[in-house]
Enzyme design. Structure first.
Site, PDB file in Angstrom:
ATOM      1  N   LYS A 183       0.879  -1.187   0.000  1.00  9.43           N
ATOM      2  CA  LYS A 183       0.000   0.000   0.000  1.00  9.43           C
ATOM      3  C   LYS A 183       0.911   1.229   0.000  1.00  9.43           C
ATOM      4  CE  LYS A 183      -1.607   2.966   2.006  1.00  9.43           C
ATOM      5  NZ  LYS A 183      -1.362   4.395   1.658  1.00  9.43           N
ATOM      6  N   GLY A 221      -4.535   1.681   4.362  1.00 10.80           N
ATOM      7  CA  GLY A 221      -3.344   1.212   5.098  1.00 10.80           C
ATOM      8  C   GLY A 221      -3.729   0.687   6.470  1.00 10.80           C
ATOM      9  N   GLU A 259      10.010   1.459  10.359  1.00 13.90           N
ATOM     10  CA  GLU A 259      11.101   2.384  10.012  1.00 13.90           C
ATOM     11  C   GLU A 259      10.505   3.774  10.084  1.00 13.90           C
ATOM     12  OE1 GLU A 259      14.143   1.526   9.513  1.00 13.90           O
ATOM     13  OE2 GLU A 259      13.975  -0.620   9.182  1.00 13.90           O
ATOM     14  N   CYS A 293      14.547  10.464   6.133  1.00 11.07           N
ATOM     15  CA  CYS A 293      14.396  10.156   7.561  1.00 11.07           C
ATOM     16  C   CYS A 293      15.721  10.239   8.304  1.00 11.07           C
ATOM     17  CB  CYS A 293      13.797   8.772   7.709  1.00 11.07           C
ATOM     18  SG  CYS A 293      14.722   7.521   6.812  1.00 11.07           S
ATOM     19  N   GLU A 392      10.574  16.248  14.248  1.00 12.07           N
ATOM     20  CA  GLU A 392      10.989  16.071  12.848  1.00 12.07           C
ATOM     21  C   GLU A 392      10.273  17.107  11.990  1.00 12.07           C
ATOM     22  OE1 GLU A 392       9.621  12.532  10.659  1.00 12.07           O
ATOM     23  OE2 GLU A 392      11.724  12.181  10.178  1.00 12.07           O
TER      24      GLU A 392
HETATM   25  P1  NAD Z   1       2.995   8.809   6.973  1.00 14.79           P
HETATM   26  O1  NAD Z   1       3.214   8.143   8.271  1.00 14.79           O
HETATM   27  O2  NAD Z   1       2.054   9.954   6.898  1.00 14.79           O
HETATM   28  O3  NAD Z   1       2.456   7.758   5.889  1.00 14.79           O
HETATM   29  C1  NAD Z   1       3.164   6.596   5.567  1.00 14.79           C
HETATM   30  C2  NAD Z   1       2.214   5.580   4.979  1.00 14.79           C
HETATM   31  O4  NAD Z   1       1.268   5.188   5.979  1.00 14.79           O
HETATM   32  C3  NAD Z   1       1.390   6.077   3.791  1.00 14.79           C
HETATM   33  O5  NAD Z   1       1.286   5.029   2.855  1.00 14.79           O
HETATM   34  C4  NAD Z   1       0.031   6.361   4.419  1.00 14.79           C
HETATM   35  O6  NAD Z   1      -1.049   6.286   3.512  1.00 14.79           O
HETATM   36  C5  NAD Z   1      -0.058   5.246   5.437  1.00 14.79           C
HETATM   37  N1  NAD Z   1      -0.971   5.481   6.556  1.00 14.79           N
HETATM   38  C6  NAD Z   1      -1.447   6.667   7.022  1.00 14.79           C
HETATM   39  N2  NAD Z   1      -2.230   6.455   8.103  1.00 14.79           N
HETATM   40  C7  NAD Z   1      -2.217   5.117   8.335  1.00 14.79           C
HETATM   41  C8  NAD Z   1      -2.795   4.286   9.347  1.00 14.79           C
HETATM   42  N3  NAD Z   1      -3.538   4.786  10.332  1.00 14.79           N
HETATM   43  N4  NAD Z   1      -2.552   2.956   9.298  1.00 14.79           N
HETATM   44  C9  NAD Z   1      -1.768   2.429   8.328  1.00 14.79           C
HETATM   45  N5  NAD Z   1      -1.198   3.174   7.338  1.00 14.79           N
HETATM   46  C10 NAD Z   1      -1.418   4.499   7.359  1.00 14.79           C
HETATM   47  O7  NAD Z   1       4.449   9.201   6.446  1.00 14.79           O
HETATM   48  P2  NAD Z   1       4.811  10.082   5.175  1.00 14.79           P
HETATM   49  O8  NAD Z   1       4.451  11.492   5.482  1.00 14.79           O
HETATM   50  O9  NAD Z   1       4.275   9.434   3.943  1.00 14.79           O
HETATM   51  O10 NAD Z   1       6.417   9.931   5.135  1.00 14.79           O
HETATM   52  C11 NAD Z   1       7.287  10.728   5.860  1.00 14.79           C
HETATM   53  C12 NAD Z   1       7.707  10.015   7.144  1.00 14.79           C
HETATM   54  O11 NAD Z   1       8.324   8.776   6.830  1.00 14.79           O
HETATM   55  C13 NAD Z   1       8.753  10.795   7.922  1.00 14.79           C
HETATM   56  O12 NAD Z   1       8.406  10.767   9.292  1.00 14.79           O
HETATM   57  C14 NAD Z   1      10.039  10.011   7.692  1.00 14.79           C
HETATM   58  O13 NAD Z   1      10.999  10.150   8.700  1.00 14.79           O
HETATM   59  C15 NAD Z   1       9.518   8.626   7.586  1.00 14.79           C
HETATM   60  N6  NAD Z   1      10.472   7.759   6.872  1.00 14.79           N
HETATM   61  C16 NAD Z   1      11.214   6.865   7.582  1.00 14.79           C
HETATM   62  C17 NAD Z   1      12.145   6.057   6.935  1.00 14.79           C
HETATM   63  C18 NAD Z   1      12.992   5.067   7.692  1.00 14.79           C
HETATM   64  O14 NAD Z   1      13.512   4.158   7.075  1.00 14.79           O
HETATM   65  N7  NAD Z   1      13.143   5.199   8.999  1.00 14.79           N
HETATM   66  C19 NAD Z   1      12.311   6.160   5.554  1.00 14.79           C
HETATM   67  C20 NAD Z   1      11.537   7.075   4.857  1.00 14.79           C
HETATM   68  C21 NAD Z   1      10.608   7.869   5.529  1.00 14.79           C
END
Ligand code: NAD
Length: 492
Positions: A183, A221, A259, A293, A392
């Site tokens: 997803k 998700g 992650e 990240c 962040e």
């Molecule tokens: P997000 O948490 O808003 O969304 C991530 C994913 O989760 C999306 O596909 C979203 O649709 C889905 N989602 C949203 N609500 C959900 C729920 N309640 N249950 C299940 N899935 C749900 O993150 P983002 O804004 O897309 O990405 C940025 C974030 O990702 C930053 O915090 C960044 O640090 C983190 N990130 C971490 C890593 C790592 O490896 N540690 C790598 C890349 C990004």
């Protein structure tokens, strides 16, 4: 820029490319704010069929036992992605706003080539380990440890490095013998949909082994994390969402890998080359507009050289090429969306409200009237207690803090809810000592590169649970079974 057909991209469910039950939703070019096309919008029924297909493919086919087929399919996928790499590159630049130069590395080319690592790992893996005969509790027994896949993996990904995160999940999960429902983030559906199209059209993955459901609704998700037919969830995204994924998964005691976010420190010791360190810190936090990240977003400098460091880093930040991501010289493109741009802007306002000052940047770059751009920004005048030093921001924003020596720098670096990454610049032995005190998953010492297919990546504390990539990342997708066979008298 458009898809080959000009039609919305499709879902991949049970081996077929299909439209979304909820219709289609636009995907936006963050550098122009214009839609570039549409993606299939999955509804709950699509997700239900995708999970059912993954379940059936796992339970009723030989996929989980046929290592040769899995290795073949992964290498085929790597080659097929490489055959279409120029199309994928243009989509990645247009949809993610990823600077072109990064698509030759972590945004596209590197993760495609890195599919070889899980393929080769599966090919050579000791799936059965014979422990020999022993007599635990007096019972003569032949013991074998068998490694087996987890089952159906739900993979949920963010928008910032969509190919890297997608392939770093698909590669090991599939190589280990799992089936997957992916997803992707609603902001970057085309990157994932193109991988789905290529899997359907150009590879021998059996139907149901990989399912990709693009959706505008985050609740798709959430449903994936809750579903009892899913054995594990591999999630990359924000810590807030990770918490809710973990809570949802707890209802069915799923294995969860997370992650998550970071607020990583770049420590400059007093025996470091200050200019070199400040230049590295400036380009790191500005890369892809700070949307990484593990990028270092707190610069910790010796108190006695604080002013000098501020000037050096502000000079370097103001020279970062900002603008059109399709320009090969650009390092800092746009933020992904108006929502993210507004979020970063609100943190800049908070920095001023908290008593900070901008040593450079602080707004929209001159001459860029369209697109979700923010200037590379240096915030000074605050301590590590400030919210902008703890939370962040996910933009090209660096908070510069003063430290009183190596031990104090390590203390400040560790004074964070996160523990994803860090950088230390200084003489080798002192930098190594500081590295050993840091509660983070990866440390760059004097410019070393920790990102590599054979290196595990992940965070301490609220930056995550588990590891991705490397052998440790592959083994996250495995169960361990022990078969203990009684050895009868006459067989001895
Ligand atoms: P997000 O948490 O808003 O969304 C991530 C994913 O989760 C999306 O596909 C979203 O649709 C889905 N989602 C949203 N609500 C959900 C729920 N309640 N249950 C299940 N899935 C749900 O993150 P983002 O804004 O897309 O990405 C940025 C974030 O990702 C930053 O915090 C960044 O640090 C983190 N990130 C971490 C890593 C790592 O490896 N540690 C790598 C890349 C990004």
């Amino acid at each position: 820029m458009g898809t080959v057909t000009g039609q919305p991209t499709q879902l991949l469910i049970d081996g077929a490319l299909v439209p979304g039950g909820a219709g289609a939703f636009p995907t936006i070019n963050p550098a122009t704010e214009e839609p570039i096309g549409e993606a299939a919008d999955a509804d709950a029924a699509d997700l239900d069929r995708a999970i059912a297909a993954a379940r059936t493919a796992f339970d009723s086919s030989d996929w989980c036992r046929d290592t040769e087929l899995r290795v073949h399919c992964l290498r085929q996928l790597r080659d097929a992605l490489n055959d279409e790499i120029e199309t994928l590159r243009e989509i990645t630049i247009a949809e993610v706003g990823a600077p072109r130069s990064l698509t030759y590395r972590g945004q596209l080319q590197t993760p495609v080539d890195d599919l070889e690592f899980p393929a080769a790992t599966a090919d050579n893996y000791p799936w059965r380990v014979d422990l020999g005969v022993a007599a635990p509790m007096g019972i003569t027994t032949a013991r074998t440890i068998v490694r087996e896949p987890l089952g159906v993996v739900g993979a949920i990904t963010p928008w910032n490095f969509p190919h890297q995160v997608t392939l770093a999940k698909l590669g090991p999960a599939l190589a280990a013998g799992n089936t997957v429902v992916l997803k992707p983030a609603p902001d970057t559906p085309w990157c994932a949909a193109e991988v789905g199209r290529i899997i359907a059209e150009k590879t021998d993955f059996p139907a149901g082994v990989v399912n990709i459901v693009t959706a505008s609704d985050h609740r798709i998700g959430a449903r994936l994390a809750e579903d009892a037919r899913v054995d594990a969830v591999s999630f990359t995204g924000s810590t807030v969402t990770g918490r809710s994924v973990m809570t949802a998964a707890a209802q069915t005691i799923k294995k969860v890998f997370l992650e998550l976010g970071g607020k990583s420190a770049f420590i400059v010791l007093d025996d470091a080359d200050l200019d070199a360190a400040c230049t590295a810190a400036a380009s790191t936090v500005s890369m892809h507009a700070g949307q990484g990240c593990a990028l270092t977003t707190r610069l910790l400098v010796p108190r006695e050289r604080h002013r000098e460091a501020l000037d050096a880093v502000a000079t370097a930040m103001s020279r970062v090429p900002v603008g059109d991501p399709s320009d090969p010289k650009t390092l800092c493109g746009p933020l992904i969306s108006a929502r993210q741009r507004d979020r970063v802007q609100s943190y800049l306002e908070l920095a001023i409200a908290e008593g900070g000052t901008f040593h450079c940047g602080g707004g929209r770059p001159a001459g860029l009237d369209r697109g979700f751009f923010i200037e590379p920004t240096v915030i000074a005048g605050l301590t590590n207690d400030a919210r902008v030093a703890r939370e962040e921001i996910f933009g090209p924003v660096l908070v510069v803090l003063a430290h009183d020596g190596a031990a104090d720098a390590a203390r400040i670096a560790n004074d964070s809810p996160y523990g994803l990454s860090a950088t230390v610049f200084g003489s080798d032995d002192r930098a190594a000592r500081v590295a050993s005190r840091l509660r983070v998953g990866t440390v760059n010492v004097n410019g070393g590169m920790w990102y590599s297919a054979d290196v595990p990546f992940g965070g301490y504390k609220q930056s995550g649970v588990g590891r991705e990539m490397g052998l440790a990342g592959f083994e996250e997708y495995l169960e361990t079974k022990v078969v203990a066979t009684a050895v009868r008298e006459r067989e001895r």
